[in-house]
Design an enzyme around this catalytic site. Structure first.
Site, PDB file in Angstrom:
ATOM      1  N   SER A  58       0.833  -1.200   0.000  1.00 33.91           N
ATOM      2  CA  SER A  58       0.000   0.000   0.000  1.00 33.91           C
ATOM      3  C   SER A  58       0.878   1.264   0.000  1.00 33.91           C
ATOM      4  O   SER A  58       1.627   1.484  -0.950  1.00 33.91           O
ATOM      5  CB  SER A  58      -0.939  -0.044   1.210  1.00 33.91           C
ATOM      6  OG  SER A  58      -1.928   0.941   1.137  1.00 33.91           O
TER       7      SER A  58
ATOM      8  N   ASP B  63     -10.327  -3.563  -5.090  1.00 34.19           N
ATOM      9  CA  ASP B  63      -9.752  -2.827  -3.956  1.00 34.19           C
ATOM     10  C   ASP B  63     -10.549  -1.543  -3.754  1.00 34.19           C
ATOM     11  O   ASP B  63     -10.528  -0.653  -4.604  1.00 34.19           O
ATOM     12  CB  ASP B  63      -8.285  -2.503  -4.260  1.00 34.19           C
ATOM     13  CG  ASP B  63      -7.568  -1.865  -3.075  1.00 34.19           C
ATOM     14  OD1 ASP B  63      -8.235  -1.286  -2.202  1.00 34.19           O
ATOM     15  OD2 ASP B  63      -6.317  -1.936  -3.037  1.00 34.19           O
TER      16      ASP B  63
ATOM     17  N   HIS C 182      -8.244  -4.806  -0.385  1.00 33.88           N
ATOM     18  CA  HIS C 182      -7.010  -4.083  -0.089  1.00 33.88           C
ATOM     19  C   HIS C 182      -6.166  -4.897   0.870  1.00 33.88           C
ATOM     20  O   HIS C 182      -6.462  -4.982   2.067  1.00 33.88           O
ATOM     21  CB  HIS C 182      -7.325  -2.703   0.508  1.00 33.88           C
ATOM     22  CG  HIS C 182      -6.114  -1.814   0.586  1.00 33.88           C
ATOM     23  ND1 HIS C 182      -5.575  -1.184  -0.514  1.00 33.88           N
ATOM     24  CD2 HIS C 182      -5.323  -1.451   1.630  1.00 33.88           C
ATOM     25  CE1 HIS C 182      -4.512  -0.479  -0.165  1.00 33.88           C
ATOM     26  NE2 HIS C 182      -4.345  -0.631   1.140  1.00 33.88           N
TER      27      HIS C 182
END
Length: 372
Positions: free
Chosen positions: A172, A307, A338
């Site tokens: 991320s 996501d 995610h």
């Protein structure tokens, strides 16, 4: 909800693709999420955020620390391999976690445990301000595209292990950081073999603009991220919001602590302590997509189509890049949310996630590139 299918693979370099698939054949197979709830990106994301991983054995680490020029204390943890390396030497995976995460985050520890069991040494950056028992020593914490802390960890590690080959992995926000790091025109060690990024957003301004809307529950995820960031600041407010700091950077403590969104918090706090004139200037500097053209080592991007934190329009950025650059690949799964990527049976996921197995396989492939 769409049915499970094999990941979409985009790669213009056929030789590179052949090598990656040799070590990671699961990319040609259907990724089958948990049947009851795995096809929902929201559920996968929420399970990841609240439960983490079911596979998280106890692993011993050695903590290291160094001081930045601005007085910030950077820490990272070193995990030695728990099995004999398949290579003549030990390869090292340098991991950069997501927002407000550290080596103590379960998804990081599960990857480290799996990689260590296959002979890799791992080093994990602890984002400044996240660990409650590590004191903050400067007026700042981490930010979305600040590469200096990761750079310091890598440089110090290479000083003590000059012959170790490194492979970078970022989750991320950490994916954004390692991509920007590889694309910055700054000196870096020659023994970095490549990188793998997972679920990054590539463009801070566009990503946050999408999250400001109410579609697909975006605003709720933005609220959660804002709360995480605000929590880090509040936990360290004695240093971050001292009278001297507020005066020097013209910070209104009340406005900073009542900011409803990340852009508001970045306006009231982040861009000021890092010396940016505007939030737009900050986001332009922090977006990895602006540095892709300078990357000169192999890199692989992994994203999930469902996501909820990364708008689908942003996925064109890595796809367009790999379409005209060698030694690069874009992998897009139909499901995964995610950082979830849970797979297995009807309700309970497998102990080791599809993501962990895939990342370790890709890292192994990158480590073997020079043998072809």
């Amino acid at each position: 909800m769409s049915p499970p299918r094999p990941p979409k693979i985009v790669c213009s370099d056929l030789k590179f693709k052949e090598i990656i698939l040799k070590y990671c054949p699961q990319l040609l197979e259907t990724y089958s999420p948990i049947r009851l709830w795995g096809r929902s990106g929201h559920v996968q994301t929420i399970i990841h955020a609240t439960v983490g991983r079911t596979y998280c054995p106890s692993i011993q680490a050695r903590r290291c620390a160094a001081r930045q020029e601005d007085g910030a204390t950077v820490t990272w943890d070193v995990y030695e391999p728990t099995a004999i390396s398949q290579f003549p030497e030990v390869y090292t995976i340098a991991i950069c976690p997501g927002i407000a995460n550290s080596s103590e985050s379960l998804y990081v520890r599960s990857l480290v445990a799996l990689a260590s069991s296959q002979g890799f040494r791992c080093i994990v950056l602890n984002h400044i301000g996240v660990l409650p028992h590590v004191k903050v020593t400067s007026p700042r914490v981490f930010r979305y595209g600040e590469t200096g802390d990761f750079r310091l960890m890598v440089n110090r590690y290479v000083e003590s292990h000059p012959h170790s080959k490194l492979l970078l992995v970022g989750f991320s926000m950490g994916g954004n950081i390692i991509t920007k790091y590889l694309g910055e025109q700054k000196p870096r060690p020659d023994n970095i073999l490549g990188g793998v990024t997972i679920c990054q957003g590539y463009h801070a301004q566009k990503a946050l603009t999408a999250l400001l809307g109410w579609q697909n529950m975006s605003r709720l995820y933005l609220f959660s991220m804002t709360e995480n960031m605000r929590g880090v600041i509040i936990r360290n407010r004695e240093v971050l919001l001292s009278e001297e700091v507020k005066r020097r950077f013209n910070i209104d403590e009340r406005k900073a602590l009542t900011a409803a969104t990340l852009p508001e918090l970045d306006e009231q706090y982040t861009r000021r302590v890092f010396g940016f004139r505007t939030v737009d200037e900050l986001y332009k500097s922090d977006s990895s997509g602006n540095y892709l053209h300078n990357i000169d080592v192999p890199i692989i991007f992994i994203n999930s189509k469902d996501d909820p934190l990364v708008h689908p329009s942003l996925l064109a950025i890595p796809e367009n890049y790999v379409g005209c650059h060698p030694n690069s690949m874009y992998i897009e799964t139909e499901h995964g949310g995610h950082l979830g990527f849970y797979d297995g049976g009807y309700v309970v996921p497998q102990a080791v996630t599809w993501l962990d197995k895939t990342v370790v396989s890709i890292v192994t492939a990158l480590a073997n590139l020079d043998t072809f």
